[in-house]
Design an enzyme around this catalytic site. Structure first.
Site, PDB file in Angstrom:
ATOM      1  N   GLY A 188     -10.455 -13.068  13.224  1.00 53.56           N
ATOM      2  CA  GLY A 188      -9.820 -11.898  13.022  1.00 53.56           C
ATOM      3  C   GLY A 188     -10.083 -11.690  11.821  1.00 53.56           C
ATOM      4  N   GLY A 189     -10.418 -12.487  10.544  1.00 47.86           N
ATOM      5  CA  GLY A 189     -10.200 -12.274   9.374  1.00 47.86           C
ATOM      6  C   GLY A 189     -10.419 -11.475   8.637  1.00 47.86           C
ATOM      7  N   VAL A 190     -10.620 -11.059   6.968  1.00 47.31           N
ATOM      8  CA  VAL A 190     -10.744  -9.504   7.015  1.00 47.31           C
ATOM      9  C   VAL A 190     -12.931  -9.058   7.093  1.00 47.31           C
ATOM     10  CG1 VAL A 190     -11.975  -8.319   4.351  1.00 47.31           C
ATOM     11  CG2 VAL A 190      -9.963 -10.517   4.776  1.00 47.31           C
ATOM     12  N   ARG A 280     -15.019 -19.145   5.044  1.00 47.12           N
ATOM     13  CA  ARG A 280     -16.146 -19.304   4.166  1.00 47.12           C
ATOM     14  C   ARG A 280     -15.529 -21.102   3.057  1.00 47.12           C
ATOM     15  NH1 ARG A 280     -20.075 -15.942   2.950  1.00 47.12           N
ATOM     16  NH2 ARG A 280     -20.527 -16.425   1.096  1.00 47.12           N
ATOM     17  N   HIS A 452       0.082  16.531  -6.169  1.00 48.81           N
ATOM     18  CA  HIS A 452       0.305  17.205  -4.794  1.00 48.81           C
ATOM     19  C   HIS A 452      -0.811  18.711  -4.814  1.00 48.81           C
ATOM     20  CE1 HIS A 452       1.733  19.331  -1.079  1.00 48.81           C
ATOM     21  NE2 HIS A 452       1.926  19.922  -1.546  1.00 48.81           N
TER      22      HIS A 452
END
EC number: 1.8.1.4
Length: 473
Positions: A188-190, A280, A452
């Site tokens: 569940g990493g990037v 990796r 804004h």
């Protein structure tokens, strides 16, 4: 006859070709040795193709939800083949752009597999590169300085060896010809959460299993928890705090099954395919480093602050040196290396200044220290936090989810870290990164006028919230 040059770069990925361009700008004679295609993993198997797919998935999800914007549509249909065709077109165009930059800067590109050799008839010291060309012939490049930029590859797990059919890496997944009906993502990493978001938007049933207590374990815990909540609300099954029994994997004709342990509970999970996303590994093997005095520890090359290895004329950058394995980090490491070997004034390079981005829907982004890291380093901290639900432009975009969190030092007032989750935050994190480089305080960033309505207003509000001065809450 050997080819001599000022700078040779082993690897033509993002870090390598950026270093080459910088060296050419400084008047150096430059040679790049690349065994595949210029652009490396980022362009061909990572950043660019995955984000192209993520954009298609995001747009498909928005179109299915168009009635919430007052737009009625009928007959929306996903053509995954055309999605892949669009992705390939983007990659091809950018690849042509990199090739053009090599020609423009008069950089010699040699396609072949390079291997660093020791002292020889060509050079009295190690650092020359023997190149095996596609036709089997050999070429030798003898540089005054060598930059190693060999990148990385997906990490494997024993018992879950990818076959490209049932068990995939991200490399395989990018080439899918059709979508599976279900998939398990291990990690569940990037990379794992980006694929979870993308495939969920494409209509695939997704399960993510992660050994840590929350998704994105290297990021601020609040970001990981928020992203878990967002993905779960969209139907992604997220299972954390698990122990994966890798020897339990069973492959049948159209399914993959694994067993996980979660506390005292054991579960058997099955899906059409399994995507292995557990980090990796740097490409430091089989490139001849044993012929040099370059130090390799735990699979990564050791470098100093100037990207020099233990042989001063040999530098290394990018994923092969560990650290933040990000394309933009590799680029800046390459520039730092070239500036140093050229005798130019070295630009300060700090990992805390490198933005980290996750291109899920909604996105996450951060720069600097997490709250936990700041406390562990002994900082007395103060925190400002502001929700997207109080930002008008966010509601216009159709979301009220997410927030920006600012961590500052109580004594020095320095910004230590900024963490975001919400719409388009990968575009907003640049402002926080600039604040880090300029050593700005929350007050300074918060006092700057933000237009804004704009999503950027949340930066100013979160900065002001550090001292209890936010206007919108």
């Amino acid at each position: 006859m050997a080819i001599t040059c000022d700078v040779a770069i082993l690897g033509g990925g993002t870090g390598g070709y950026v270093a080459a361009i910088r060296a050419a700008q400084l008047g150096k004679n430059v040679v790049i040795i690349e065994q595949d295609k210029l652009g490396g993993t980022c362009l061909h198997r990572g950043c660019i193709p995955s984000k192209a797919l993520l954009r298609s998935a995001e747009l498909y999800a928005e179109m299915k939800d168009s009635e919430s914007y007052g737009i009625e549509t009928n007959g929306i249909r996903l053509s995954f083949g055309n999605v892949q065709k669009r992705k390939d077109g983007i990659v091809d165009k950018l690849h042509q752009g990199v090739q053009y930059l090599m020609r423009k800067n008069k950089i010699t590109v040699i396609q072949g597999k390079g291997r660093v050799i020791g002292p020889s008839i060509f050079s009295p010291r190690s650092g020359a590169v023997a190149v095996e060309l596609p036709d089997g012939e050999m070429e030798t490049v003898v540089p005054a300085h060598l930059i190693i930029a060999t990148g990385s590859r997906p990490r494997h797990l024993p018992g879950l060896e990818p076959d490209g059919i049932h068990i995939l890496t991200s490399d395989h997944a990018l080439q899918l010809e059709e979508l599976p009906s279900s998939i398990m993502i291990v990690g569940g990493g990037v990379i794992g959460v980006e694929w979870a978001s993308m495939l969920n938007d494409f209509g695939v049933k997704v399960t993510v299993v992660e050994a840590s207590a929350h998704l994105l374990p290297s990021e601020d815990e609040e970001i990981g928890r928020a992203l878990t909540k967002m993905l779960s609300a969209r139907g992604v099954e997220v299972i954390t705090n698990i122990n994966l029994l890798t020897d339990s994997c069973e492959i049948q004709d159209h399914s993959v099954s694994i067993t996980i342990e979660q506390g005292d509970e054991t579960r058997r999970l099955s899906a059409d395919k399994l995507l292995l996303s557990v980090g990796r590994v740097g490409n430091t093997e089989n490139i001849g480093l044993e012929n040099t005095d370059v130090r390799v520890e735990n699979g990564v090359i050791t470098v100093n602050a100037n990207m020099q290895t233990t042989e001063p004329h040999i530098y290394a950058i990018g994923d092969c040196i560990g650290g933040l394995q990000l394309a933009h980090a590799a680029s800046h490491e390459g520039i730092a290396a070239v500036n140093h070997l050229s005798g130019e004034k070295s630009e300060t390079f700090r990992s805390e200044w490198i933005p980290r981005c996750v291109y899920t829907r909604h996105e996450a982004a951060s720069v600097g220290l997490t709250e936990k890291q700041a406390r562990e380093r002994g900082h007395e901290i103060k925190i400002g936090k502001f929700p997207f639900s109080a930002i008008g432009k966010s509601l216009i975009h159709g979301t009220k989810e997410g927030f920006v969190k600012v961590i500052a030092d109580q004594k020095t007032q320095d910004i230590l870290g900024v963490h975001m989750v919400g719409p388009h935050v990968t575009e907003l994190i640049g402002q926080a990164a600039l604040a880090q480089v300029l050593d700005a305080t929350p007050w300074e960033v918060g006092t700057a006028v933000h237009a804004h309505p704009s999503l950027s207003e949340i930066i100013g509000e979160a900065m002001l919230a550090v001292d209890g001065r936010a206007i919108g809450l």
